[in-house]
Motif scaffolding. Structure first.
Motif, short mmCIF file in Angstrom:
data_model
loop_
_atom_site.label_atom_id
_atom_site.label_comp_id
_atom_site.label_asym_id
_atom_site.label_seq_id
_atom_site.Cartn_x
_atom_site.Cartn_y
_atom_site.Cartn_z
N ILE A 237 2.34 -42.94 45.40
CA ILE A 237 3.67 -42.81 45.99
C ILE A 237 3.63 -42.86 47.52
CG2 ILE A 237 5.58 -41.20 46.35
CD1 ILE A 237 5.49 -40.52 43.42
N PRO A 238 2.78 -42.07 48.20
CA PRO A 238 2.73 -42.20 49.67
C PRO A 238 2.35 -43.61 50.13
CG PRO A 238 1.64 -40.19 48.96
CD PRO A 238 1.91 -40.98 47.74
N VAL B 108 5.41 -45.86 49.66
CA VAL B 108 6.44 -45.61 50.68
C VAL B 108 6.04 -46.26 51.99
CG1 VAL B 108 7.53 -43.81 52.07
CG2 VAL B 108 7.29 -43.48 49.61
N SER C 176 11.80 -41.10 52.27
CA SER C 176 10.45 -40.53 52.25
C SER C 176 10.48 -39.05 51.91
CB SER C 176 9.76 -40.75 53.59
OG SER C 176 10.35 -39.97 54.62
N ALA D 135 8.73 -37.32 48.83
CA ALA D 135 7.80 -36.21 49.05
C ALA D 135 8.10 -35.06 48.08
CB ALA D 135 7.89 -35.72 50.49
N THR E 114 7.04 -36.15 44.63
CA THR E 114 5.58 -36.06 44.51
C THR E 114 5.14 -34.63 44.26
OG1 THR E 114 5.29 -37.95 45.99
CG2 THR E 114 3.38 -36.51 45.68
N THR F 110 3.61 -38.52 52.83
CA THR F 110 4.65 -39.53 52.64
C THR F 110 5.51 -39.69 53.89
OG1 THR F 110 4.72 -38.90 50.30
CG2 THR F 110 6.54 -40.23 51.11
#
Length: 369
Positions: free
Chosen positions: A68-69, A72, A110, A114, A117, A292
């Protein structure tokens, strides 16, 4: 807050590239790590394909949390760089829209990612990781009987390369083994040969009835012969030890990891390495969602290119930032595991370094443009 047309336009492009990034980075991590590991388990320990597929699915949330980070960052750099190349940022500037306003929906996205996540890492990942380990142990310990096969052999390895046990089975019918011979090389002092008429699979391993056991010294001298009414070969003990060594707290949430923060490194109930991993893992669970936002802070100014540049450099920027991040992360985690720096610093050092660099670059870009 109501989304404007500009916000919707930027978010639409961000989300499209983000989804593509998740697919790309998840595939790369699976192909380079999880998939190769499972192939070894299948070839070395005879894991059934359907169980291997289930383990892949159970490992998916932990991989997505890591991607995910990255995704992004990928979507941020690619989108902002594209806006620059198509002179859309120049047009926005002419309309009085500055970089901070353009970056506003990106930062909002983001932050949402975050929080998402953090949610997955706290609720889903510990459960699926624990279930994955349990399923792995069940598969490797029980050793499902290959129904209908004849004249086949299975090897069990130790230390990755050396044969620990070699099994020969004449046939498998009705969930039963027939005419089994086992060459056991697990002992450093002697060799054992087990022969049994029948056998079956139980929760603890493979069970053999009315077995003859021949013990031979390493020099080839026969030591003794014995008869055993029932014996069970446990396949999972060594694998369980390996899993315990690799246990870094990934199957625990913050509440379960918190008590380890109070433990002293002189505590005799835990090994130093394991205790350090638990402490670092606790702070990593908090640091990963922040990554992120840090990636967006660093990626946004880097993606803003001069008008003379006519090619999208977003992917190169993404790879460079991710590589730099993981180099710092590997260095800081190793220091944290060795108690050279506090666990909180070991987990957050990459974010601190990249955050400072990103803040300086972002401030310079917003002041110039």
């Amino acid at each position: 807050m109501k989304l404007t047309t500009l916000d919707k336009y930027i978010l639409k492009q961000i989300i499209e590239v983000f989804v593509l990034g998740v697919v790309i980075f998840t595939s790369i991590i699976f192909a380079s790590d999880t998939f190769i590991s499972l192939i070894k388990q299948i070839s070395n320990y005879g894991m059934p394909m359907e169980i291997a597929f289930m383990i892949i699915l159970l490992n998916l949330p932990s991989v997505i949390v890591m991607t995910i980070p990255m995704s992004v960052l990928f979507s941020t750099v690619m989108t902002v760089n594209k806006l620059c190349l198509q002179s859309e940022i120049t047009a926005m500037k002419a309309c009085g829209i500055n970089i901070k306003r353009i970056a506003k929906p990106i930062f909002a996205f983001s932050i949402v990612m975050a929080l998402f996540t953090f949610f997955i890492n706290e609720t889903i990942v510990p459960v699926t990781t624990s279930q994955s380990k349990t399923l792995l142990m069940y598969s490797l310990v029980q050793r499902n009987i290959p129904e209908g096969k004849r004249n086949f052999s299975i090897k069990e390895l130790k230390n990755g390369n050396f044969i620990k046990r070699l099994f020969y089975v004449e046939k498998c019918e009705n969930k039963q083994f027939y005419n089994v011979s086992i060459l056991d090389l697990s002992s450093d002092k002697n060799i054992q040969i087990l022969q049994a008429k029948t056998g079956t699979s139980v929760a603890e391993g493979w069970q053999f009835d009315n077995a003859s056991v021949y013990t031979i010294s390493k020099e080839g001298k026969s030591l003794n012969t014995s008869w055993i009414e029932r014996t069970i070969i446990d396949f999972g003990s060594d694998i369980q030890k390996q899993l315990d060594k690799k246990n870094d707290g990934s199957d625990l949430n913050l509440l379960e990891l918190a008590p380890y923060l109070k433990q002293s490194k002189d505590n005799s109930t835990l090994k130093l390495k394991a205790l350090a991993q638990y402490k670092v893992r606790f702070w990593e669970k908090l640091a990963l969602p922040i990554t992120t936002v840090v990636f967006v802070l660093l990626g946004t100014p880097l993606a803003i290119t001069p008008p003379r540049v006519r090619h999208n450099r977003g992917f190169l920027f993404t790879i460079g930032i991710i590589f730099f991040y993981y180099v710092i992360r590997a260095f800081s985690l190793s220091l944290g595991y060795d108690y050279k720096i506090p666990a909180i610093l070991a987990a957050n050092l990459p974010n601190i370094i990249l955050g400072i660099i990103g803040f300086i670059l972002y401030k310079q870009k917003t002041e110039k443009i």
